[in-house]
Every structure is written in structure tokens, then in C-alpha cells.
Design an enzyme around this catalytic site. Structure first.
Site, PDB file in Angstrom:
ATOM      1  N   ASN A  40      35.757 -15.338  34.008  1.00  0.00           N
ATOM      2  CA  ASN A  40      36.574 -14.219  33.537  1.00  0.00           C
ATOM      3  C   ASN A  40      37.022 -14.438  32.100  1.00  0.00           C
ATOM      4  O   ASN A  40      37.060 -15.569  31.617  1.00  0.00           O
ATOM      5  CB  ASN A  40      37.784 -13.959  34.459  1.00  0.00           C
ATOM      6  N   GLY A  56      34.842  -9.513  40.979  1.00  0.00           N
ATOM      7  CA  GLY A  56      33.741  -9.073  41.841  1.00  0.00           C
ATOM      8  C   GLY A  56      32.575  -8.449  41.099  1.00  0.00           C
ATOM      9  O   GLY A  56      31.728  -7.796  41.702  1.00  0.00           O
ATOM     10  N   GLU A  88      41.316 -14.945  39.313  1.00  0.00           N
ATOM     11  CA  GLU A  88      41.728 -16.187  38.642  1.00  0.00           C
ATOM     12  C   GLU A  88      42.649 -15.909  37.459  1.00  0.00           C
ATOM     13  O   GLU A  88      42.916 -16.781  36.649  1.00  0.00           O
ATOM     14  CB  GLU A  88      40.506 -16.969  38.201  1.00  0.00           C
ATOM     15  N   HIS A 107      37.323 -18.350  31.081  1.00  0.00           N
ATOM     16  CA  HIS A 107      37.096 -19.277  32.198  1.00  0.00           C
ATOM     17  C   HIS A 107      35.653 -19.126  32.645  1.00  0.00           C
ATOM     18  O   HIS A 107      35.168 -18.017  32.848  1.00  0.00           O
ATOM     19  CB  HIS A 107      38.045 -18.952  33.364  1.00  0.00           C
ATOM     20  N   HIS A 109      31.998 -21.421  34.601  1.00  0.00           N
ATOM     21  CA  HIS A 109      31.562 -22.474  35.519  1.00  0.00           C
ATOM     22  C   HIS A 109      30.366 -23.220  34.917  1.00  0.00           C
ATOM     23  O   HIS A 109      29.260 -23.179  35.467  1.00  0.00           O
ATOM     24  CB  HIS A 109      31.171 -21.868  36.868  1.00  0.00           C
ATOM     25  N   HIS A 170      35.290 -27.287  39.543  1.00  0.00           N
ATOM     26  CA  HIS A 170      35.365 -25.838  39.479  1.00  0.00           C
ATOM     27  C   HIS A 170      34.791 -25.247  38.196  1.00  0.00           C
ATOM     28  O   HIS A 170      33.891 -24.423  38.234  1.00  0.00           O
ATOM     29  CB  HIS A 170      36.831 -25.435  39.694  1.00  0.00           C
TER      30      HIS A 170
HETATM   31 ZN   LIG Z   1      36.268 -19.981  38.599  1.00  0.00          ZN
END
Ligand SMILES: [Zn+2]
Length: 244
Positions: A40, A56, A88, A107, A109, A170
């Protein structure tokens, strides 16, 4: 507070930020920093107003009108109610509370950074000169359940002194004056992780000399990037605080 691109001093309008989120989301997706609906992006719009990406949705295929405006309690102020803000977002709001100087949070991954955090390999390393100048040491947080309020708790102290964090098992959190700056810090983080991983495979690490490190830290200070107490912390981590 103004919002600036890295190449311009002109503030970014909300309209421009929406376009910027789309562009950065595409880059994050194409570079494998996010998969499926992960990740995000947010930006501070003004007092108690933030623009955030919808939850989503694949970040590689967002449209400008899908972004959501929220307040400091993560309540949607405008946008399609079907497109809820990211789950988040509490983590982003915590970063804004702790860092009045920042205008954006990203953010993601990034896989190599995540793998190293699970293997217990720290990215607070003294190998890459440009990373030390631009990011200092990349810290890793304690583990928190993803998309849980715990996520805000584990970044609370560290985000005050770091522009880039690894969330153990994460992902990453990077902050900046603009979304673009926060995104570029994400690129640096994953690149640093890839190099750290390769160094582990090679089984050799060549430390920076004390003199070289001092020059880099001087540069970070001159650029106004050094946080309070950070120089001593870096010198200690890099093993340069005990010899003349
Ligand atoms: Zn995450």
C-alpha cells in the site's frame, strides 16, 4: 506542508498524487515488490487527511479514482465505500504521527528482504556506501501479525530514527517527503538485501575502513539526513567506536 517530486519543488496536488500512486503501484508490481493484492501507498494531504490505496486490489492495476481519502483514525472521508482503505493503513498512520517531517509512506513485500528477516540476517550492515549515506542502517522490527494493530506498535520507536524498516517475516516500510522518495527507498532496501544475500553465498564480506565510514557519515550529516544519536549507533554497529 508542501508535497514535492524529487525533480521539482512544485507541490503535488491530490490529483497528481493519485496519478503518482498508479505509477508507483505499477513499478512495485512489475519489480516483484508486491504480489496479488499486497502492499500500500499513502500520502499526507493536509491536517488529518491522507490519500491511501484501496485494499483488495492489485497495486499494478489501480486507477486514480480508486484511491481513498481517510482521516487520522482511518475513517474514509471520500471515495467509493466499496474501496475501503488498505487494512495496513494503521501502520502508515503511526508513521505520520511519529514523523511530522514525512509526506508519504510505502509498504511492500520485497522477497529478498523478507527472506533475510526470516533467516535472522540483519540489513543493518556496513557494506554499501550509498546505503549508509542515504538510509543509514536498515533496521528490522519485531514480528507482528500482518494487517493487525500490532503492526503500528512494532514500528513506533524505530520509525522515528529510520526512513526504511524491515517488518520481520512480512515486508518493508519506507517513508519520504513524497511517494516517489519513499518508493526509491524501497528500491534501495531490496537492492541492499539482494547484495547481502549474494555476499552470504560468497561467504566473504569486506568491511569499510574506519576512514571511509567517517567520510560517508560526514556526507550524511551534510545532507541533513542524520537522525539524533544515529552517528554513534552506526559507528558502534560498524565496529568503529573502539579504536583510534
Ligand atoms: Zn503487508
Amino acid at each position: 506542508m508542501g508535497y514535492h517530486t524529487s525533480t521539482s519543488s512544485a507541490p503535488l496536488s491530490e490529483h497528481a498524487l493519485r496519478e503518482e500512486f498508479v505509477r508507483i503501484g505499477q513499478l512495485m508490481h512489475s519489480r516483484n515488490y508486491v504480489t496479488a493484492t499486497d502492499g500500500n501507498i499513502s500520502a499526507r494531504l493536509g491536517k488529518d487527511r491522507y490519500l491511501v490505496t484501496p485494499s483488495g486490489q492489485s497495486k499494478g492495476f489501480m486507477r486514480p479514482e480508486e484511491m481513498v481519502v481517510i482521516d487520522g483514525e482511518a475513517r474514509p472521508l471520500s471515495g467509493d465505500w466499496e474501496l475501503r482503505p488498505s487494512s495496513e493503513i494503521l501502520l502508515h498512520l503511526e508513521a505520520y504521527r511519529r514523523r511530522p517531517d514525512i509526506g508519504a509512506v510505502v509498504h511492500a513485500h520485497p522477497p529478498t528482504a523478507i527472506a533475510l528477516s526470516i533467516a535472522g540476517v540483519s540489513l543493518a550492515r556496513c557494506q554499501l556506501p550509498e546505503v549508509l549515506v542515504t538510509l543509514g542502517l536498515i533496521a528490522t522490527t519485531d514480528y507482528a501479525t500482518p494487517a493487525d494493530p500490532e503492526g503500528a506498535v512494532v514500528i513506533r520507536d524505530l520509525i522515528r530514527c529510520h526512513d526504511a524498516l524491515i517488518l520481520r517475516r512480512h515486508g518493508s516500510v519506507t517513508v519520504g517527503a513524497t511517494p516517489w522518495e519513499a518508493y526509491l527507498r524501497l528500491e534501495k532496501v531490496e537492492n541492499a538485501a539482494e547484495i547481502a544475500f549474494k555476499l552470504l553465498l560468497l561467504g566473504r564480506e569486506e568491511p569499510l575502513s574506519r576512514a571511509a565510514l567517517a567520510k560517508l557519515l560526514d556526507k550524511r550529516e551534510k545532507m541533513g539526513l542524520m537522525k539524533p544519536g544515529e552517528r554513534a549507533a552506526i559507528e558502534q554497529t560498524c565496529g568503529c567506536d573502539d579504536t583510534p
